[in-house]
Scaffold this motif. Structure first.
Motif, PDB file in Angstrom:
ATOM      1  N   THR A  36       0.822  -1.214   0.000  1.00 31.17           N
ATOM      2  CA  THR A  36       0.000   0.000   0.000  1.00 31.17           C
ATOM      3  C   THR A  36       0.855   1.263   0.000  1.00 31.17           C
ATOM      4  N   CYS A  37       2.040   1.182   0.598  1.00 31.65           N
ATOM      5  CA  CYS A  37       2.928   2.347   0.595  1.00 31.65           C
ATOM      6  C   CYS A  37       3.507   2.589  -0.802  1.00 31.65           C
ATOM      7  N   ILE A  38       3.736   1.492  -1.525  1.00 34.07           N
ATOM      8  CA  ILE A  38       4.282   1.606  -2.878  1.00 34.07           C
ATOM      9  C   ILE A  38       3.191   2.004  -3.864  1.00 34.07           C
ATOM     10  N   TYR A  39       1.998   1.410  -3.670  1.00 35.72           N
ATOM     11  CA  TYR A  39       0.892   1.649  -4.611  1.00 35.72           C
ATOM     12  C   TYR A  39       0.410   3.086  -4.471  1.00 35.72           C
ATOM     13  N   GLY A  40       0.408   3.815  -5.548  1.00 41.90           N
ATOM     14  CA  GLY A  40       0.126   5.248  -5.462  1.00 41.90           C
ATOM     15  C   GLY A  40      -1.192   5.678  -6.068  1.00 41.90           C
ATOM     16  N   HIS A  41      -2.248   4.905  -5.857  1.00 45.33           N
ATOM     17  CA  HIS A  41      -3.538   5.276  -6.448  1.00 45.33           C
ATOM     18  C   HIS A  41      -4.653   4.738  -5.568  1.00 45.33           C
ATOM     19  N   ILE A  67      -0.265  12.767   0.289  1.00 42.67           N
ATOM     20  CA  ILE A  67      -1.663  12.404   0.564  1.00 42.67           C
ATOM     21  C   ILE A  67      -2.615  13.386  -0.104  1.00 42.67           C
ATOM     22  N   ASN A  68      -2.293  14.676  -0.023  1.00 42.35           N
ATOM     23  CA  ASN A  68      -3.138  15.669  -0.692  1.00 42.35           C
ATOM     24  C   ASN A  68      -3.192  15.434  -2.201  1.00 42.35           C
ATOM     25  N   ASN A  69      -2.063  15.022  -2.763  1.00 41.19           N
ATOM     26  CA  ASN A  69      -2.039  14.729  -4.204  1.00 41.19           C
ATOM     27  C   ASN A  69      -2.935  13.532  -4.527  1.00 41.19           C
ATOM     28  N   LEU A  70      -2.901  12.519  -3.664  1.00 44.39           N
ATOM     29  CA  LEU A  70      -3.748  11.340  -3.881  1.00 44.39           C
ATOM     30  C   LEU A  70      -5.233  11.715  -3.817  1.00 44.39           C
ATOM     31  N   ILE A  71      -5.583  12.543  -2.839  1.00 42.38           N
ATOM     32  CA  ILE A  71      -6.981  12.963  -2.689  1.00 42.38           C
ATOM     33  C   ILE A  71      -7.412  13.804  -3.894  1.00 42.38           C
TER      34      ILE A  71
END
Length: 616
Positions: free
Chosen positions: A342-347, A382-386
């Protein structure tokens, strides 16, 4: 349960619950002991490998469950557009019983049949015979056994239990009464015992055949089609030798067709082939991923929460998350591996789909844990993911996105205002659910209450609560002078605002960051009502009362609900999630981000009007 349960329906170890695996303990201990205390020349790998093989079967099945639930959540190539509810999850929670049965049978046969010990790793003749024995006796006998099970007497007493699941999942394949599962095992034992007794058995032959059975069972009970049509065009005979998920789905909806095990040839021979099998496969393969109307964006909480996702353990996901349990310690290798992934997965990834009337609802998860939200160096990522999730939802035509848990943090993005400021032309409405949180807390305060203690970190929910309560003439006490001064500056009704450290109030409104030691200062019988995202620890549950975090019970018209939202009870949804749904149903045209809030009374009344109810 079958409509009229017959004899030997229940599994013998049913009353043992989660401790049923102790039945295998003597066999496992004996296999390891006998292997390591004997000479190398007499060691028996067959006996030793039974237990690791059983574990591999569990992992194999879990992979299919996760794969299937992820695909059905996306709705890609879905076969049946119907829902799964909690009763099906409960009914199918004993899917591992058949693995336990296999283990017991393997150990007993190894002890009683001398040809079953010291098997070679490979025997070509045995593998060829296994294939022919399966294609012939096993498939033929299964077909007629299956047809017999559909006659009223046997169907009502046994097989109806399996057919209670109209919408199938991989584990549905092994949900049968005990005696029915035993009859299947005896069928599958024909190739295994045949090769063993003829002296051409092998470890690969035995374990490979069971793995094939697991694979075909799981594949055929998926509620989505993924076997390409061109495969049968290139190899026409294959359609008689391999079934598809859509083929077997018709058996669960039509009941009197498609009886074959894995090879449809006997349905063709005896005229029970459903004529719509090919067209249903084509229709399912043409199915596209559905775009939702509302998305609830949440995130992982604790490392163990990965198992409580709908994509994880189905039975665990159907129960509220209750912190670390004893079995989590045995899963730590998997937990650490999942955290790394989950740390590696970026989506973000989809975990759940629901339907309310004609409204399609999704739950997406940010692959980050609670603790990561508090690291300064993680906030930008995290903001980028959101933001990426919001823009993806915007591109898919989503109407509303609700930001759950820490995705709406004040320090992270000012309750979502950051994304509106960055993308001022967004059509999608972003909400944090603060107005409904306030409404739920206000309606949880017992009538006649004259004074409450407001405790925990101040945020816009806390300020709104204090303002409304003070305006109603209810005294609001605060135990910290800084908090008292901040609220005093924001209200016109400061005469009802108190600075008090007596902790004598019988109703506490508890926010995030509350000092746990303060709970012990509460009087006996105190009611704790959280307005926090996370529930406070129930340190006084023996003499005080605790409400759950702001949430509401979902209406009965909400479909496909078979997992719990974090720590909330079944069919209970967080205030933020409910707000997103109500926002879309009402067609409101404004965001609820930053310092702005929807009208508290209007949101509450709209929620009730659409069937949501206070948690009892």
């Amino acid at each position: 349960m079958a409509t009229k349960p017959g004899i030997l329906t229940d599994w013998p170890w049913k009353n043992l619950g989660n401790f049923k695996y102790v039945i295998l303990a003597p066999f496992v201990v004996h296999s390891f002991y006998s292997f390591f205390v004997t000479n190398k020349e007499t060691r028996d790998m067959t006996n030793l490998l039974i237990f690791p093989f059983l574990l591999s079967r569990i992992i194999h099945n879990l992979i299919w469950i996760s794969f299937s639930r992820h695909r059905t959540a996306k709705a890609t190539n879905r076969i049946l557009h119907r829902s799964i509810e909690f009763d099906q999850v409960d009914r199918e929670s004993n899917w591992d019983d058949q693995i336990l049965l296999t283990g017991i049978m393997f150990y007993l046969v190894h002890m009683m049949v001398h040809q079953a010990s010291h098997l070679p790793l490979w025997n070509t003749n045995g593998l060829v015979l296994t294939i022919f024995l399966h294609m012939g006796p096993v498939e033929f006998l299964y077909y007629w056994l299956h047809r017999a099970l559909h006659y009223h007497f046997l169907y009502s007493r046994y097989h109806s239990h399996h057919h209670s699941s109209i919408v199938t999942e991989p584990i549905t394949s092994v949900i049968h009464p005990f005696i029915e599962e035993v009859s299947y095992f005896l069928l599958f034992a024909i190739p295994m015992m045949g090769t063993v007794l003829m002296g051409i058995g092998s470890i690969t032959g035995l374990f490979g055949y069971i793995t094939y059975i697991d694979f075909m069972n799981n594949m055929g009970h998926c509620n989505f089609e993924f076997i390409p049509k061109w495969l049968f065009s290139v190899l026409p005979p294959l359609k008689y030798l391999m079934y598809t998920p859509s083929f077997h789905s018709l058996h669960h909806t039509q009941f009197r067709t498609n009886y074959s095990l894995y090879m449809p040839i006997y349905d063709y021979i005896y005229g029970t082939m459903d004529p719509s099998s090919d067209s249903l496969q084509e229709k399912s393969l043409a199915g596209k991923e559905e775009s939702p109307d509302v998305v609830h964006l949440t995130h992982l909480t604790t490392p163990e929460s990965i198992y409580h996702l709908r994509l994880g353990f189905a039975s665990l996901a159907s129960m509220p998350l209750e912190g670390t349990r004893w079995y989590h310690w045995f899963l730590w290798p998997i937990t650490c591996w999942s955290m790394l992934i989950t740390c590696i997965y970026g989506h973000t990834f989809i975990v759940e789909t629901n339907v309310l009337d004609k409204l399609k609802l999704h739950s997406w998860t940010i692959p980050r844990y609670n603790m990561q939200y508090y690291f300064q160096w993680q906030k930008q990522a995290i903001n980028n993911l959101i933001e990426e999730a919001i823009l993806e939802a915007e591109a898919n035509g989503v109407k509303v996105m609700s930001l759950g848990l820490l995705n709406q943090g004040d320090e992270l993005n000012n309750h979502g205002e950051l994304y509106i400021r960055r993308n001022p032309k967004l059509n999608i409405k972003v909400v944090d659910g603060s107005s409904l949180m306030v409404a739920i807390v206000l309606n949880s305060i017992p009538k006649g209450t004259r004074q409450v203690l407001l405790i925990g970190k101040l945020n816009k929910v806390a300020y709104s609560l204090a303002s409304i309560l003070l305006q109603k003439g209810i005294q609001v006490a605060l135990s910290y002078e800084d908090d008292y001064e901040k609220i005093k500056l924001r209200t016109k009704f400061s005469e009802n605002l108190l600075f008090s450290r007596t902790y004598s109030q019988m109703v506490w409104l508890v926010g995030d960051g509350q000092n746990e030691k303060e709970q012990f200062k509460a009087k006996k019988g105190t009611l704790f009502i959280p307005f926090s995202q996370f529930p406070p620890k129930n340190l006084r549950d023996k003499d005080c009362f605790y409400r759950t975090t702001p949430s509401m019970t979902a209406p009965s018209t909400l479909k496909n609900v078979h997992s719990c939202e974090n720590w909330l009870p079944r069919r209970v949804m967080s205030a933020t999630r409910v707000t997103g749904i109500v926002h879309a149903l009402e067609g409101w045209k404004k965001h609820e981000c930053g310092d702005s809030m929807l009208d508290v009374k209007e949101v509450w009344e709209a929620s009730l009007r659409h069937g949501f109810r206070p948690v009892s």
